[in-house]
Structure formats: structure tokens, C-alpha cells
Design a protein around this motif. Sequence first.
Motif, PDB file in Angstrom:
ATOM      1  N   UNK A 167       0.485   0.439  -6.348  1.00  0.00           N
ATOM      2  CA  UNK A 167       1.647   0.470  -5.461  1.00  0.00           C
ATOM      3  C   UNK A 167       2.922   0.157  -6.237  1.00  0.00           C
ATOM      4  N   UNK A 168       2.824  -0.752  -7.207  1.00  0.00           N
ATOM      5  CA  UNK A 168       4.000  -1.131  -7.992  1.00  0.00           C
ATOM      6  C   UNK A 168       4.571   0.061  -8.742  1.00  0.00           C
ATOM      7  N   UNK A 169       3.716   0.814  -9.419  1.00  0.00           N
ATOM      8  CA  UNK A 169       4.193   1.959 -10.182  1.00  0.00           C
ATOM      9  C   UNK A 169       4.863   2.975  -9.263  1.00  0.00           C
ATOM     10  N   UNK A 170       4.193   3.338  -8.206  1.00  0.00           N
ATOM     11  CA  UNK A 170       4.743   4.336  -7.287  1.00  0.00           C
ATOM     12  C   UNK A 170       6.066   3.867  -6.673  1.00  0.00           C
ATOM     13  N   UNK A 171       6.101   2.619  -6.256  1.00  0.00           N
ATOM     14  CA  UNK A 171       7.287   2.095  -5.575  1.00  0.00           C
ATOM     15  C   UNK A 171       8.484   2.012  -6.517  1.00  0.00           C
ATOM     16  N   UNK A 172       8.269   1.540  -7.745  1.00  0.00           N
ATOM     17  CA  UNK A 172       9.377   1.423  -8.698  1.00  0.00           C
ATOM     18  C   UNK A 172       9.909   2.791  -9.102  1.00  0.00           C
ATOM     19  N   UNK A 173       9.009   3.748  -9.290  1.00  0.00           N
ATOM     20  CA  UNK A 173       9.443   5.102  -9.626  1.00  0.00           C
ATOM     21  C   UNK A 173      10.294   5.684  -8.495  1.00  0.00           C
TER      22      UNK A 173
END
Length: 314
Positions: A212-218
Motif C-alpha cells: 500500500x505504501x508504494x502505491x499510495x506514495x506513487x
Amino acid sequence: MGVSIVSTGSYVPDRVLKNTDLEKMVETSDEWITTRTGIKERRISEGETTSDMATEAVLRALNGKSSPEDVELIVVATATPDAFFPSTACKVQSKIENKGAVVFDISAACSGFIYALYVADSIMRSKNVKKAVVVGAERFSKIVNWKDRTTCILFGDGAGAVLLEHSDNEGVLGFDIGADGSYGELLAVPSVGSNEEYPFYVRMKGNEVFKIAVRTMVDSIGRVLEKTGLKADDISLLIPHQANIRIINAVAERVGIPKEKVFVNLDRYGNTSAASIPIALDEAVREGKVKSGDLVLMTAFGGGFTWGSCIVRL
């Protein structure tokens, strides 16, 4: 009239806890930690409170740029305050001998510094506040279960601060911030009234948080670039939240920012939560990684889940 970051400061404790030290505490290894997180060591407070570290970072940011009494607003981002109240910001205000400023804490976990910067920028524009200090400060060593090898390897202590002032040129160019509380239990620290048998320790479901972190930050970076009319190629330096090298690399790759434009000090400090971005920003400035006029993109993701991205021209 715009708002700009005019100076930075940071502080980390003297005590270094290396991966080889953790090998003696829990079932882990330097190779395992380094490969999966990118962390080699972290700093651990020995008696220094969150407000102590925050105060030192503030004084270093103010040094030669402003006197403490001229600061009209102090916002401290922390998930590890000295006390439920008074706020850590009140303690910092007292320690720097400022009187009369508006001061308060913000709790947004690892996104806290971006949240605090957003709030301070908004107040400065709407209330004609001329000088403000924004701080990220954490003492995560006090809320880590040192018998839990999945979390104790990740976190460290420290503080970073910036001084904001009104300026003729626009320095703070835009934000994207938000939250989704439905994911809250994936990364949390239970506390008073929680009905938990063992409160006060960090709990994290790492695999779920990672995705979720990767997707959200992108997605957040994409939105702040669109809001400011900029492209990834315009960015001089990306300063991501220093949580995990795999997250940092994945985010940079997906938004199209080359590794040489990504600032990383995770190997030396671990995850310092709300303090990680301002510590990294201060180091980037001191090391000459950014210069006047450069565009810096900061992005973070934290418990809540919260997220935030900001683009500033130094």
C-alpha cells in the motif's frame, strides 16, 4: 507574497545501534536486515526526550537566521511525545525561551512532517504569520518491543526542523495530503483505553504495509506534480520517507526519478518516522546535494494510513 524554507537543522543521539548489536538481542542477522531494509545502523536516545531532540534541531535551524523570540508559530510532528500534555511543542517553546507563539503538536506518524508543513504554510498565508518553525521529532526506541525482530530492527531516534518565512519568491509550491483510516490496524501503537493487554508497542503487518505504501506514495507524487504543473524531470532531488530501501527504490522507479536524484540516509538512521524527511533535508542541504533554486520533492507514508507529498523550491 510566498512562503519559503530559509534554513534547516537536525539532531540525532550519539549512541549507535548496529545490526551486529541486534544479532545479540533477537534472532536476526546483519545480512538479513541489510538485504530486506537497507538499514545498517540507527541512533538510540539515552535520556534525551523527544522535546530535547526537537529543541536542538530547532536551535540549529534558527542559528544565524532568526532569534527564538521572533518565531510566531511552532508545529511539532511526533508520534512519541514526552507526555499526553503539555504538548511537545509547548516544551520546545519553553526550552528555546520563546513566549507568545502559537504552538501545537500533530500526530500523523511517518507523514507527520508533511502534514505539519502543510498546516504551517496554510496558517502563514491566512494569518500573516511571518516566521514559523516546523519540526519532526521521534523517540521510537521507547515504543519498540525489543523482543520483536520484525519491528525492532527498523526504527531509530532523531529530530529535524525547518524555519519558514514569508518571501518575495514562492518557495513552497504545492501539497498532496490525505488519509484512509480503514487500514489503521496494519500499523499501530495501542495506548490508554485500547483494551490491549500489552499497549504502547509498535505493531505492523509489513507485507501489507509495503504494497500500500508504494502505491499510495506513487499516486501522491503524481497528484502533486499535476497540481504544480511540473514533471518528474523537473525535480532536482527526491527526499522520500526513509522506511525501507525497497520501498524507496520502487517509488523512484515508478515515478521516473533516477537513483542519483534520490536522497537516502536510511542506512545510518533507520526509520525515524516524522523526523526522517527533515533530517534528510538538512543533510542534503549541508552536503551540497541541493542548492538555491533547486526543486525538492518530499513524500511520505505512515500509520493511519496517512500520506503526503510536497514540492519546494529552495
